[in-house]
Design a protein around this motif. Structure first.
Motif, PDB file in Angstrom:
ATOM      1  N   ASP A  36     -42.007  26.443  -9.986  1.00 14.23           N
ATOM      2  CA  ASP A  36     -43.224  27.153 -10.373  1.00 14.23           C
ATOM      3  C   ASP A  36     -44.118  26.289 -11.239  1.00 14.23           C
ATOM      4  O   ASP A  36     -45.328  26.376 -11.191  1.00 14.23           O
ATOM      5  N   HIS A  72     -30.376  28.756  -4.077  1.00 18.54           N
ATOM      6  CA  HIS A  72     -30.791  28.244  -5.354  1.00 18.54           C
ATOM      7  C   HIS A  72     -32.101  28.897  -5.724  1.00 18.54           C
ATOM      8  O   HIS A  72     -33.073  28.821  -4.992  1.00 18.54           O
ATOM      9  N   ALA A  73     -32.121  29.562  -6.863  1.00 26.01           N
ATOM     10  CA  ALA A  73     -33.239  30.455  -7.113  1.00 26.01           C
ATOM     11  C   ALA A  73     -34.510  29.725  -7.438  1.00 26.01           C
ATOM     12  O   ALA A  73     -35.567  30.309  -7.422  1.00 26.01           O
ATOM     13  N   ARG A  74     -34.407  28.465  -7.777  1.00 25.64           N
ATOM     14  CA  ARG A  74     -35.679  27.842  -8.077  1.00 25.64           C
ATOM     15  C   ARG A  74     -36.489  27.658  -6.802  1.00 25.64           C
ATOM     16  O   ARG A  74     -37.506  27.009  -6.778  1.00 25.64           O
ATOM     17  N   ASN A 130     -38.733  22.558 -12.369  1.00 21.37           N
ATOM     18  CA  ASN A 130     -38.936  23.933 -11.982  1.00 21.37           C
ATOM     19  C   ASN A 130     -40.102  24.012 -11.015  1.00 21.37           C
ATOM     20  O   ASN A 130     -41.199  23.554 -11.302  1.00 21.37           O
TER      21      ASN A 130
END
Ligand code: HEA
Ligand code: HEA
Ligand code: CUA
Ligand code: CU
Lengths: 583, 262, 356, 108
Positions: free
Chosen positions: B182, B148-150, B180
């Motif tokens: 970030d 999962h790229a988050r 998110n």
């Protein structure tokens, strides 16, 4: 309109022979009352602190100027005459940062402001003398960071520190320099705070706002900018440092930050800061012009209020540096029209100065030559700012040599000339010695010629599209670059000359006497150099600052001196009205 | 000239050489402090402005991240700081009326309360570190197809998730998935940055109070005219409280909390 | 030697209609301020001469004149406002891209310009354009802020990482012109330069033929960004989620079980989770791929992985967006369509997909 | 001394600092407001919460600046200083936020 005003200043109008040029050589003054190193380093006397600033900023100017010469010599050929690409980047960054943070911002507030604001308003010292000394050391401390940063690997971000380049990509000493900027910012804030408090709280009896010399107005407005804008720069570089150290994304788009936010916060400070770099110079011009044309300033109120106007409206235009950065177009329009407004007070000043000459009795000693140079060059610098402030024309000119030429005309042609004018004007007061008339006039003319030759060609380069911060450039731009470098060398000589004749004047100069220019300001009513606490008795002001042109019937009558009651039995003079109609 | 220019202990004159009278001196000192506070407003204003930009951009993420903070400690600290402001104001009055004993007691109380604030604050930081809520730069997951790229597998994310689960964040109908990483990280940058700046201001303030306490013990404040120095320090202290008043809603109370969590 | 090549034109070339419009404004301002400046200079010179100290001269006591001050603040203001008023349409002209102008995509990267034409042809530091055709220029950055400037077109815009910004030109003069990077970007900033070649249509076609030899076949569409985007859409397995397999649970028939069907998405109003609406322009679609969680389509779980730069370059991203923009109802390939096995994609990539 | 030559007047006394009673009253009010801040902070008001939060904070700030910091007793100059700091912060917020709100729109 025929109020009665008393004229009590012991100044010498035209018609009165100059006061003796032979001051008492044994008199104690701020320079000779003690001689140890410590008595200088730990002094809380605003005059000595001013002199310490003078030494420091002059040193940094030489460094900044040498970096400029590296830049200029390198630009002699289209592929860089002497420097590698990264060396060039470090050179122009060193030039820009030293010149702004270490030289131009502190120069007039630190030296002339410190030295003369208290005297000109009849105070014995700044409101907070210890804080004043502290701000000098804070400055020195910040400068150390800067010097270390520049000597150990340099800095290559340009003075604008834009991320993400400065936060992620530059391999140079961004952190050290950022710390330096932060600390220097605090020095600037403290100086400003001190001057504001001094102007509000320390004025001598009779020194109403309407009688304050315009230099004091200018320093006041400058200080307001310093106090209210610099903290934002401090917090901005702090955030930049946090981003760089911890790799978090306050301004990094790949981590959800926005690089444009940095630009907003940076220019929120840095546009007002360009007025920190200009207003003091404008202040000096008022003093010099009136003195050497023996006239009242034309429109005191207009000049004073335009100073405040520039300081306030100057905060509302920062986005004109960001028209092409991707900020909202409507916001750009707003900034553009506000930029048009902020130019008006400057226009008023230029016209009022010109009108001040009208009907005067002009002499052209060095301070006057520098002052006239200021008006001439600043007019060009300011008017070319208009091209940049108009959204449409900025598209092509943004970040080209046109911008470089614009701001050198305002900062060097403006402030630098203003500084030179002020230094030459007040040098006899600060040191008690007079410098060479011939050499100083020659230096003024040399600087003017060299300056024009350096920066006029850059307008052409800029309109032709030559980008700034370019060590390599297309060959067709070479000729104008050569001209520019030639001019810079002449200019360098022009700056070198004062170093010699001013130093020489300390040893060989004639005694200047308390009032060599026969000027009216309070600072000229005390000895040269001034005594420890500026005045032997509390001055008492009864008229405006520029009463040079009173009719001869206003001859001062010898006053019977009554120290216990300073306002007492001084001669009363009937004038056409209180010059400025207010207190 | 005006005012008595001799002190109790015969040391430095009350009115410095460059002032004409005590009132001029007092009003200069007071004005100096107000000016300094104006610069402080702008200083904090800068970071509040940056916070506002991102708060407006990423409301959900900021709310989630804020939920992970400990509002209990923040609440206690609010009361501590408030009380210390109270004692600081009483100290002015004591100095003004020349009550040296009360002055010292109030200065001491302010110091103690301030230190208690810092104590709780350090405990809170310690907790945050324990829970691993430290924004780290590393993106643990360079391969978005794989994971999962988050970056939910990064330590920070795990920790955040863990804390939020513990706080029953989900029960409000909120989903950690909406969040998110970030941006949560950005929130924590502001959290540490803003509270950090505030803590630095507290430490400076406490240092100055200690200094004034020492001065008070030496009888510096016996000439009542010098109450103004207590007054300006208290001004500074009130400003520090003002900052906290805004940190509380922006950092702590932005999240989802309920009394049942306590 | 040095001076051999010193052939410096005083003025930059003008090679577009906009450049001419721009120059009119520039010269208008120049005319006004020259007059104003010379006026100031003349007054300074005249007063300096006339009132130079002469024996017996007495200065007059002149305190000012509000009337004059008013005049010389209002008149400059009016001129300044006229500059402003003229400047706005000039600036806005650069943001108003003509309908149907083909789009050229420019990527700034330390320290070069990568350029992609609408037909997929790519160049580095060179831009070939046919004369008298408007083109839209969109810029993105892979690292720091750059600025794509072409002085001959009086055009310039910052190229900011994290978003795309556009402008346009219509060259009207055949020739070779400079491209400069106008925003300081590090060591090679001054070498981040290039050339625009404006060519007659015929020459341009010839040039295009020359560079297109590498294309797979001769169809003009081949290699177009949308075409390349389709390849990527399949290769990156977007199709596993964005497809047309309808979910029985979902009342909306125009949607798959996992993710919104992207047909007709471009410029439609998309409901966001949280209640607002957003217009799906390029920057929205771009962000939906780089940071899907940024703005989540209401009713969908934010399960879409982000595709950071290491995965999808700025060019590829542009092409994906071009493809999505081109999607009309019915255009999406079926999920069961044959599609090339993703190059080097890990097997797990389809985790939860049809392999289940 | 001539009437029109008034120096800056330093003859008038500044208002005395708050008495113990007033100080206590302020303290009690602030206690109440802080409780309110926590109350709001711990309740679920949805998107309105941030505004409620800030509203309470502003009231608190007003009390602190006006009464604890005695702005109400200060001269015009101090008011000006305080107002300037607020005004300049507002400029920073206003223009910066304008960018973020209008950035999406292109002018046509
Ligand atoms: C002392 C410093 C100083 C001063 C005073 C100014 C003054 C002004 N500046 Fe300048 N400026 C800088 C220093 C300064 N600037 C610097 C350092 C930069 C570059 C920063 C960087 O990127 O590194 C810069 C950049 C800069 C830009 C950004 C350019 C770009 O990067 O694209 C702009 C744009 O609007 C601008 C505008 C102005 C304007 C409108 C004024 C006005 O205040 C000028 C007002 C004065 C006049 C207008 C002259 C007098 C008027 C008359 C004589 C009336 C004439 C009458 C008629 C026309 C009828 N400046
Ligand atoms: C106070 C501000 C100030 C001052 C006084 C100057 C003074 C000068 N500047 Fe400065 N300049 C800036 C502020 C200033 N500059 C800023 C902010 C930038 C932008 C930086 C950036 O992009 O980040 C800049 C950028 C800049 C550039 C653009 C670089 C680039 O973008 O690539 C150039 C190029 O010509 C230049 C030249 C000069 C010259 C020739 C002088 C001359 O006036 C200097 C003359 C002084 C001396 C020569 C030294 C003193 C004399 C001696 C020690 C005697 C011995 C020397 C000789 C006889 C030669 N400057
Ligand atoms: Cu890219 Cu400069
Ligand atoms: Cu500016």
């Amino acid at each position: 309109m025929s109020a009665t005003a008393t004229l009590e200043l012991d100044y010498t109008p035209q018609c009165v022979p100059p006061i003796s040029n032979e001051p008492d050589p044994t008199a104690e003054n701020y320079l000779n009352h003690s001689h140890t190193w410590l008595s200088w380093l730990l002094t809380v006397d605003h005059k000595r602190i001013g002199i310490m600033y003078l030494v420091a900023v002059t040193t940094f100017f030489v460094f900044g100027g040498l970096a400029a010469m590296l830049v200029r010599i390198n630009l002699l050929t289209p592929t860089g005459a002497i420097l590698e690409l990264d060396q060039y980047n470090k050179a122009f960054t060193a030039h820009g940062t030293i010149m702004l943070f270490l030289f131009l911002i502190p120069v007039v507030p630190g030296v002339l402001g410190n030295f003369f604001v208290p005297i000109m308003i009849g105070a014995k010292d700044m409101a907070f003398p210890k804080l004043n000394l502290a701000s000098f050391y804070v400055y020195a401390f910040g400068a150390v960071f800067f010097i270390v940063a520049l000597l150990t690997g340099g800095l290559d971000t340009g003075w604008t520190f834009y991320p993400p380049y400065s936060s992620k990509y530059s391999h140079t000493n961004v952190l050290l320099a950022g710390t330096g900027v932060f600390i220097l910012g605090f020095s600037s804030i403290l100086t400003g705070l001190n001057i504001i408090a001094t102007v509000h709280k320390m004025r001598c009896p009779g020194m109403s706002w309407g009688r304050m010399p315009l230099f004091v107005w200018a320093m006041y407005a400058t200080s307001v900018i310093q106090v209210l804008a610099t903290p934002v720069l401090a917090i901005t570089v702090t955030m930049l440092a946090v981003e760089r150290i911890f790799g978090v994304g306050i301004f990094d788009p790949t981590l959800q930050g926005d690089p444009i936010l940095f630009q907003h916060m940076f220019w929120y400070y840095s546009h007002p800061a360009v007025y920190i770099m200009l207003l003091p110079g404008m202040g000096v011009i008022n003093e010099v012009l009136t003195c050497f044309s023996r006239k009242n300033i034309f429109g005191y109120a207009a000049v004073a209020w335009s100073t405040i106007g520039i300081a306030v409206v100057g905060y509302l235009v920062w986005g004109h540096h960001m028209f092409l950065s991707g900020q909202g177009v409507y916001l750009g329009m707003l900034f553009s029209i506000l930029t048009m407004l902020v130019a008006v007070p400057s226009a008023i000043k230029v016209f009022n100065w010109t009108a001040t000459l009208y009907g005067g009795t002009l002499t052209f000693q060095a301070p006057m030559l520098y002052a006239l140079g200021f008006i001439a060059l600043f007019t060009i610098g300011g008017l070319t700012g208009i091209y940049l402030g108009v959204m449409g024309t900025d598209i092509h000119l943004h970040d080209t040599y046109f911008v470089i030429a614009h701001f050198h005309f305002t900062m060097v042609g403006g402030m630098m000339f203003g500084w030179q004018a002020g230094l030459h004007f007040w040098w006899p007061k600060m040191t008690g010695k007079m410098y060479s008339d011939f050499w100083s006039r020659l230096a003024a003319v040399t600087t003017l010629v060299g300056f024009s030759l350096t920066f006029l060609p850059q307008f052409v380069l800029g309109f032709s599209g030559m980008p700034r911060r370019y060590p390599y450039y297309p060959p067709e731009f070479q000729m104008f670059n050569i001209l520019s470098t030639a001019g810079a060398s002449i200019q360098g000589i022009g700056y070198l000359m004062p170093v010699f004749y001013l130093t020489a004047s300390l040893f060989f100069g004639k005694n200047a006497g308390p009032n060599p220019w026969r000027a009216t300001g309070l600072e000229w009513q005390t000895a040269s150099p001034p005594p420890m606490h500026n005045f032997d008795e509390l001055p008492h002001v009864t008229c405006g600052p520029y009463e040079y042109a009173l009719p001869s019937s206003f001859q001062l009558v010898e006053a019977s001196h009554n120290p216990d009651h300073p306002g007492g039995d001084h001669p009363h003079l009937v004038t056409a009205g209180d010059p400025h109609g207010r207190h | 000239m005006a005012a008595t220019n001799s002190t109790h202990d015969g040391a430095a004159p009350i009115v410095a050489h460059h002032f004409n009278n005590i009132l001029q001196q007092q009003s200069s000192v007071r004005f100096g402090m107000w000016l300094f506070l104006a610069t402080e407003v702008l200083f904090f204003g800068g970071v509040f402005c940056a916070y506002t930009v991102y708060r407006r951009w990423f409301p959900l993420d900021f709310e989630a991240a804020s939920t992970a903070l400990n509002p209990m400690i923040a609440g206690i600290n609010s009361f501590l700081l408030l009380t210390s402001s109270f004692t600081a104001t009483l100290a002015i009055r004591a100095a003004y009326t020349g009550n040296q004993g009360r002055l010292k007691a109030m200065l001491a109380a302010t110091i103690v309360l301030g230190v208690a604030f810092l104590g709780f604050k350090s405990f809170e930081y310690y907790q945050d570190f324990e829970e691993g809520l430290v924004p780290s730069a590393q993106v643990a997951n360079p391969d978005p197809l794989h994971h999962h790229a988050r970056g939910m597998d990064s330590q920070f994310a795990h920790n955040l998730q863990h804390v939020l689960e513990h706080k029953k964040y989900y029960k409000d109908g909120a989903h950690l998935e909406d969040v998110n990483l970030d941006r949560c990280r950005l929130f924590f940058v502001f959290y540490y940055g803003m509270t950090g700046l505030h803590v630095i201001h507290m430490i400076v303030g406490i240092g100055l109070f200690i200094w004034q306490y020492i001065l008070a013990s030496r009888g510096f404040f016996v000439p009542k005219e010098r109450f103004v120095y207590v007054e300006v320090l208290a001004l500074y202290w009130h400003f520090v409280e003002l900052v906290w008043i805004f940190l509380l809603p922006l950092l702590y109370m932005t999240g989802h909390h309920s009394f049942s969590d306590l | 030697m040095l001076f051999a090549e010193l052939e410096m034109p005083l003025l930059p070339p003008t090679a577009s209609e906009f450049a001419n419009d721009y120059d009119w404004l520039f010269w208008y301002i120049t005319a006004v301020i020259t007059v104003a400046g010379l006026g100031v200079y003349a007054a300074l010179a005249w007063f300096s001469w006339k009132y130079m100290k002469r024996p017996g001269a007495k200065p007059i006591r002149l305190l000012g004149s509000h009337k004059l001050e008013l005049i010389w603040s209002v008149i400059p203001l009016l001129f300044f406002l006229s500059f402003y008023a003229w400047g706005i349409p000039i600036f806005n002209a650069t943001t108003k891209v003509p309908e149907g102008a083909p789009e050229i995509f420019v990527v700034g990267k330390q320290w070069m310009w990568k350029i992609q034409h609408p037909n997929g042809v790519r160049e580095i530091n060179e831009l070939h354009l046919p004369v008298n055709k408007a083109v839209k220029i969109t810029g993105g950055s892979e690292d720091v802020i750059h600025d794509f400037g072409v002085p001959a077109f009086r055009s310039k815009f910052d190229v900011v990482p994290g978003r795309w910004i556009s402008t346009w030109y219509q060259p009207n003069k055949v020739g070779e012109y400079h491209i400069f990077c106008d925003q300081y970007c590090g060591q090679g900033h001054s070498q981040m330069v290039g050339k625009v070649y404006v060519m007659e249509q015929a020459d341009y076609d010839q040039w295009l033929d020359g560079v297109k030899k590498t294309g797979s076949d001769n169809r003009i569409a081949d290699g177009s960004p949308a075409w390349q985007g389709r390849q990527l859409f399949l290769k990156l397995q977007c199709i596993t989620c964005h497809n047309n397999v309808y979910d029985a649970d979902r009342t909306n028939s125009n949607t798959s079980n996992r993710a919104p069907n992207l047909e007709g998405l471009y410029m439609s109003k998309v409901p966001m989770s949280g209640g607002s609406y957003i217009t799906a322009d390029e920057n929205y679609i771009r962000e939906s791929i780089r940071n899907p969680e940024a703005k989540v389509h209401d009713g969908w779980k934010p399960i879409m992985p982000a595709f950071p730069q290491g995965q999808v370059s700025e060019f590829e991203l542009y092409n994906l967006v071009a493809y999505i923009k081109s999607l009309q109802p019915g255009d999406l390939p079926r999920r069961t369509d044959q599609f090339p096995a993703p190059v080097g994609a890990p097997v797990k990539a389809t985790e939860g997909g049809n392999s289940k | 001394m001539h009437a029109e030559q008034k120096p800056i007047v330093f003859e008038h006394e500044h208002a005395p600092p708050n008495s113990v009673g007033v100080t206590t009253l302020i303290f009690v009010i602030m206690l109440g407001l802080t409780c309110m801040a926590l109350l709001v902070g711990f309740s679920d008001l949805g998107p309105m919460k941030i505004y409620a939060n800030l509203g309470v904070a502003c009231v608190q700030a007003l009390v602190v600046s006006m009464f604890s910091m005695e702005l109400k007793n200060q001269d015009k100059l101090t008011w000006l200083t305080a107002a300037a700091s607020i005004f300049w912060t507002a400029i920073l917020f206003l223009f910066t936020m304008t960018d973020y709100i209008t950035r999406g729109y292109a002018a046509h």
